[in-house]
Motif scaffolding. Structure first.
Motif, PDB file in Angstrom:
ATOM      1  N   LYS A  98       8.022  10.396  -6.741  1.00  0.00           N
ATOM      2  CA  LYS A  98       6.890   9.728  -6.084  1.00  0.00           C
ATOM      3  C   LYS A  98       6.265   8.618  -6.937  1.00  0.00           C
ATOM      4  CE  LYS A  98       5.586  13.807  -3.360  1.00  0.00           C
ATOM      5  NZ  LYS A  98       4.482  14.755  -3.021  1.00  0.00           N
ATOM      6  N   GLU A 103       0.603   5.046  -2.432  1.00  0.00           N
ATOM      7  CA  GLU A 103      -0.662   5.751  -2.620  1.00  0.00           C
ATOM      8  C   GLU A 103      -0.935   6.056  -4.097  1.00  0.00           C
ATOM      9  OE1 GLU A 103      -0.422   9.387  -0.450  1.00  0.00           O
ATOM     10  OE2 GLU A 103       1.344  10.133  -1.544  1.00  0.00           O
ATOM     11  N   ASN A 104       0.133   6.242  -4.885  1.00  0.00           N
ATOM     12  CA  ASN A 104      -0.045   6.490  -6.311  1.00  0.00           C
ATOM     13  C   ASN A 104      -0.284   5.193  -7.087  1.00  0.00           C
ATOM     14  OD1 ASN A 104       0.344   9.277  -5.989  1.00  0.00           O
ATOM     15  ND2 ASN A 104       2.571   9.057  -6.132  1.00  0.00           N
ATOM     16  N   GLU A 106      -1.671   2.527  -5.957  1.00  0.00           N
ATOM     17  CA  GLU A 106      -2.978   1.970  -5.590  1.00  0.00           C
ATOM     18  C   GLU A 106      -4.071   2.372  -6.579  1.00  0.00           C
ATOM     19  OE1 GLU A 106      -4.251   0.040  -3.337  1.00  0.00           O
ATOM     20  OE2 GLU A 106      -2.848  -0.140  -1.669  1.00  0.00           O
ATOM     21  N   LYS A 107      -3.852   3.451  -7.306  1.00  0.00           N
ATOM     22  CA  LYS A 107      -4.883   3.972  -8.211  1.00  0.00           C
ATOM     23  C   LYS A 107      -5.089   3.094  -9.441  1.00  0.00           C
ATOM     24  CE  LYS A 107      -3.553   8.686  -6.882  1.00  0.00           C
ATOM     25  NZ  LYS A 107      -2.992   9.994  -7.385  1.00  0.00           N
ATOM     26  N   GLN A 136       5.497  -3.166  -4.544  1.00  0.00           N
ATOM     27  CA  GLN A 136       4.207  -2.528  -4.255  1.00  0.00           C
ATOM     28  C   GLN A 136       3.100  -3.155  -5.091  1.00  0.00           C
ATOM     29  OE1 GLN A 136       3.826  -0.508  -1.832  1.00  0.00           O
ATOM     30  NE2 GLN A 136       5.425   1.053  -1.687  1.00  0.00           N
TER      31      GLN A 136
END
Length: 282
Positions: A98, A103-104, A106-107, A136
């Motif tokens: 992952k 979603e990871n 974005e942090k 990304q």
């Protein structure tokens, strides 16, 4: 017999000079993606500790568990013979499958990093994962700020990956396996090469540095408007025991690095943004 460049004549009417180091290294922030204990991640962290200013921070994005990653970093410091002194690191763990998930990614505050490194994690299709992460990252930056620009250093393992990166505007990539293969071939062909590479690659040996010509000028000298490589070599040799091996051409995203130019006597324009590549002792 005509000399290639008459250094004695060049220095005859010039003042003595001594090399002055660049200003104190500034505090910076870096990110290492896909960190693993078998790759070049530990070496990158050690190099950042030398090149970044005090109180700098490094975020480590890894598929390793935190305790496993901490043990890896401790072993790496012992192997390199030095403790981290100027940088503090923080690990961010996700499952390896992952790491490229939006979603990871974005942090992370991508826009705040001074340096970004993508290393191979040697899992299945690692280059595909790296390219996905870069896509990304660029998408996140584009959404967060209108004129986002990033220039990450990317480790690749396949020739085709370079074409994919170029399509995304990423030119700062390196194939470590090819470099290692070339180094081994060079040592096999010449014993002298082994000594040279050992000196350049060992932690306490000579290192490549990028310097401004102004660091080598005497107090009564101004930056020249035109310069040949032979003259640049004379400036460096007069002020220090360093060896000039190359210089920059152009600026910004168009900057290129010319190593050992063929015509050492040909003059070119020079400005304050141009840089020299030298070898100096650690």
């Amino acid at each position: 017999e005509r000399l290639f460049f008459d250094f004695a004549a060049w220095t005859r009417n010039r003042s003595n000079a001594s090399w002055e180091a660049e200003v104190e290294l500034r505090r910076a922030k870096a990110l290492i993606c896909n960190y693993n204990d078998r790759g070049i991640g530990p070496s990158i962290l050690t190099a950042l500790d030398e090149l970044m200013g005090p109180d700098s921070t490094v975020d480590i994005y890894t598929g390793m568990a935190k305790d496993e990653c901490d043990r890896s970093l401790e072993v790496a410091q012992r192997r390199h013979g030095r403790k981290l002194q100027k940088v503090k690191y923080e690990t961010h763990h996700e499952a390896r499958s992952k790491l490229a998930a939006a979603e990871n990614l974005e942090k992370f505050p991508w826009e705040s990093y001074d340096h970004i490194f993508f290393v191979r994690d040697e899992e299945e299709k690692p280059d595909n994962k790296t390219v996905a992460e870069i896509i990304q990252m660029q998408d996140i930056l584009a959404r967060r700020q209108k004129e986002a620009h990033s220039d990450p250093v990317v480790e690749i393992g396949e020739k085709t990956t370079s074409s994919e990166l170029l399509q995304r505007g990423v030119t700062n990539y390196v194939n470590v396996k090819v470099i290692v293969a070339k180094a081994l071939a060079l040592c096999a062909m010449s014993k002298v090469s082994h000594g040279v590479l050992t000196e350049l690659l060992s932690p306490d040996g000579a290192h490549f540095h990028i310097q401004s010509l102004g660091n080598y000028l005497a107090d009564d000298e101004n930056l020249p408007l035109d310069l040949s490589f032979a003259e640049a070599t004379a400036y460096v040799s007069r002020a220090s025991k360093q060896v000039l091996v190359g210089w920059s051409q152009g600026s910004g995203v168009d900057r290129a690095w010319i190593m050992n130019p063929k015509d050492k006597l040909a003059s070119r324009t020079w400005c304050s943004k141009d840089r020299l590549v030298v070898i100096k002792d650690a």
